[in-house]
Write an enzyme that holds these catalytic residues in place. Structure first.
Site, PDB file in Angstrom:
ATOM      1  N   SER A  87      11.133  -0.623   4.236  1.00  0.00           N
ATOM      2  CA  SER A  87      12.184  -0.396   3.420  1.00  0.00           C
ATOM      3  C   SER A  87      13.471   0.256   4.020  1.00  0.00           C
ATOM      4  O   SER A  87      13.863  -0.508   4.894  1.00  0.00           O
ATOM      5  CB  SER A  87      11.871   0.577   2.119  1.00  0.00           C
ATOM      6  OG  SER A  87      12.802   0.392   0.978  1.00  0.00           O
ATOM      7  N   GLU A 140       7.822  -7.485  -4.634  1.00  0.00           N
ATOM      8  CA  GLU A 140       8.965  -6.770  -4.253  1.00  0.00           C
ATOM      9  C   GLU A 140       9.373  -5.878  -5.531  1.00  0.00           C
ATOM     10  O   GLU A 140       8.631  -4.959  -5.789  1.00  0.00           O
ATOM     11  CB  GLU A 140      10.036  -7.118  -3.492  1.00  0.00           C
ATOM     12  CG  GLU A 140       9.866  -7.690  -2.024  1.00  0.00           C
ATOM     13  CD  GLU A 140       9.757  -6.398  -1.006  1.00  0.00           C
ATOM     14  OE1 GLU A 140       9.800  -5.518  -1.593  1.00  0.00           O
ATOM     15  OE2 GLU A 140       9.176  -6.803   0.049  1.00  0.00           O
ATOM     16  N   HIS A 174       6.797  -3.437  -3.957  1.00  0.00           N
ATOM     17  CA  HIS A 174       7.464  -2.770  -2.825  1.00  0.00           C
ATOM     18  C   HIS A 174       6.659  -1.772  -2.261  1.00  0.00           C
ATOM     19  O   HIS A 174       6.166  -1.019  -3.006  1.00  0.00           O
ATOM     20  CB  HIS A 174       8.668  -2.439  -3.253  1.00  0.00           C
ATOM     21  CG  HIS A 174       9.631  -2.004  -2.098  1.00  0.00           C
ATOM     22  ND1 HIS A 174      10.201  -2.807  -1.226  1.00  0.00           N
ATOM     23  CD2 HIS A 174      10.417  -0.695  -1.887  1.00  0.00           C
ATOM     24  CE1 HIS A 174      10.995  -2.301  -0.330  1.00  0.00           C
ATOM     25  NE2 HIS A 174      11.296  -0.811  -0.811  1.00  0.00           N
TER      26      HIS A 174
END
Length: 564
Positions: free
Chosen positions: A215, A347, A466
């Site tokens: 990230s 995600e 994610h």
């Protein structure tokens, strides 16, 4: 709704600090025979830890790598510590950088580095994995409760994790000499320089450093590849679910966020950089950390992203970023190293579920799509009205949003592609064209027993969210149980993931080499090329596919064209 966005952050807030410490110090006799290391910078007292397979290793945590960035040094670049007068007690966790946490120690004196090494088990210098934590540049830490070493240290590597300044303290940028920006990134550079000077004493090879991140950490890895400050400090890169190349060029400042911070903390003058910086320097660091909530829109706590690195104007300072990353890549002004780039299958799909399952949010998004969509999907200003209409047509068939599977699926893909998917696609396509080293592209596509989004009714994962790849690389004791050694799919996934990282860190290629690693016996991962855009689908099995989500990304290429 604030906690729905920061689902990672609220776990930090609710974490019991005593439990974290107990998990971190796995050997109750650590104080009796504590390990020590002497490096060019000084001497360090550590502690013992144990991997999930029972391997004992040394842990050196909470080491200051830079002088405290407090008082007049707030909003200034870090000052690397070159020498420690006294022995450093590195036997316990250091504080987190200021963020909204109540049961984890936070402090502005937070520039700390952690080193985990199996040096007592080997005489050779080992590959170094340098991990940059996630959290949008505004939450999370490098502490062992969020980046535990207990999986990776089953391999012969030295693991380094760090804290860097977050949010306003690390990324304030006013576009002038008062705050040129990028101090959080310069913290990372200082930590990399500390590694170059000291890591050999910890058993690590300073000529074999792999920078990794997820990230915001993934974006950081890419930024180091184009930063003149980072040249020579690393030799491979792994980026997971984040990109420094997106829909628009990187800005030269974020004055609006500096001004917002000043307003949130009741500064009386907020018109000039000088007034803002002077006022914010006088505020307690806790007030800065706890003001985070005020930066987000009331709708679904959007946007996910706020702070970013900036292209620094030249005021005579050492500049972290001197040009837009996409331009730097295309012009060959980058540090080409072997590179793994990846994203997860779903995600940010979970953001859509909060909308479709909330009657008020659903009604608001339907009625105010053109106002909300540019914020939620982090679109550049300009043609946003035309863009959101096109995106609604592409992802939702231009239909009214309702609480059904079709809306949840389309809106979930839109959130995921806007925030992560397309930016990562753009980065992979740039790097495979212009890097002189091989680029490996992957989709993490494994659903295990846990996920960063689990159905509130069944408590089971329903997608690959994610950060889910991190579950199989680090012990995340702040939220998940350790995956014990067994013949379970989750345990096998841990073995696969750490084998890939180890092999890549050692050889610059994830594929099997002379050493026998059974977890990689079926791996044949081709590098991505502009013509042959293959990627590895990393699920229960290794599967090579091509053109990852390119049918969906075509609309983004048309809306935000870039010459590759």
């Amino acid at each position: 709704m604030w906690f729905q966005l920061l689902f990672l952050c609220f776990i930090i807030i609710q974490t019991d600090g005593h439990r974290v410490q107990e998990n971190a110090d796995s050997d109750p006799k650590a104080s009796d025979d504590a390990p020590r290391i002497v490096s060019p910078s000084g001497s360090f007292l550590g502690s013992w830890m144990e991997t999930r397979r029972g391997r004992r290793f040394e842990a050196y945590r909470g080491i200051r790598y830079a002088e405290p960035a407090v008082g007049e040094f707030r909003f200034q670049p870090p000052k690397l510590i070159h020498h420690y007068e006294d022995e450093v007690d590195a036997s316990k966790e250091g504080p987190a950088c200021p963020l909204p946490a109540t049961k984890v120690e936070i402090d502005e004196d937070c520039l700390r580095i952690n080193v985990y090494t199996p040096r007592s088990n080997t005489t050779n210098l080992l590959p170094v994995i340098f991990y940059i934590h996630a959290g949008g540049f505004y939450v999370m830490t490098g502490r062992s409760d969020l980046a535990g070493p207990h999986y990776l240290l089953d391999r012969d590597i030295v693991l380094v994790t760090i804290n860097y300044r977050l949010a306003t303290l690390g990324f304030i940028s006013t576009g002038d000499a008062f705050a040129p920006g990028n101090n959080g990134m310069k913290d990372q550079v200082a930590a990399l320089r500390w590694v170059q000077k000291n890591i050999k004493s910890f058993g690590g090879d300073p000529g074999l450093v792999t920078i990794t991140g997820c990230s915001a950490g993934s974006r950081s890895v890419m930024l180091h590849m184009v930063s003149p400050m980072s040249k020579g400090l690393f030799h491979r890169g792994i980026s997971m679910s984040g990109s420094a190349t997106s829909k628009a060029p990187v800005p030269h400042h974020q004055f609006h966020l500096a001004q917002k911070q000043a307003i949130l903390l009741n500064c009386s003058h907020t018109n000039t950089s000088e007034e803002i910086i002077a006022c914010l320097k006088s505020k307690p660091y806790r007030d800065l950390g706890y003001s985070l909530k005020g930066f987000f829109d009331h709708f679904n706590s959007d946007p996910v992203g706020l702070w970013t690195a900036v292209v620094e104007p030249d005021f005579g300072q050492e500049r972290f970023l001197t040009m837009d990353p996409a331009d730097a890549i295309r012009e060959g002004k980058k540090h080409s190293v072997p590179y793994i780039i990846s994203q997860t299958r779903n995600e940010f799909f979970w953001k859509a579920l909060y909308v479709v399952k909330n009657e008020s949010l659903l009604k608001t998004m339907n009625e105010e799509w053109e106002r909300i969509a540019p914020v939620s999907f982090m679109l550049p200003p300009g043609n946003s009205s035309a863009a959101v209409r096109r995106l609604k047509e592409t992802y939702l068939g231009d239909r009214k949003l309702v609480n059904d599977e079709a809306t949840a699926d389309g809106l979930g893909k839109l959130y995921g592609d806007a925030i992560t998917g397309f930016p990562v696609h753009r980065m992979a396509n740039l790097m495979c064209r212009y890097s002189t080293e091989k680029v490996y592209y992957a989709e993490f596509d494994y659903i295990g027993n846990h996920s960063h989004y689990e159905d509130p009714d069944t408590k089971k994962p329903i997608g690959v969210a994610h950060h889910d790849d991190l579950i199989y690389l680090f012990t995340l004791s702040y939220r998940f149980p350790t995956i014990e050694v067994s013949d379970s799919d989750d345990s096998q996934m841990v073995d696969k993931m750490i084998a890939i990282w180890y092999n890549f860190a050692k050889y610059g290629d994830p594929n099997p080499h002379n050493s026998k690693i059974p977890e990689l016996s079926t791996l044949d991962w081709p590098a991505m090329t502009p013509i042959d855009r293959k990627y590895l689908q990393l699920g229960e099995h290794f599967t090579v596919r091509e053109k990852l989500f390119e049918d969906r990304f075509q609309v983004w290429e048309e809306l935000y064209p870039l010459q590759y």
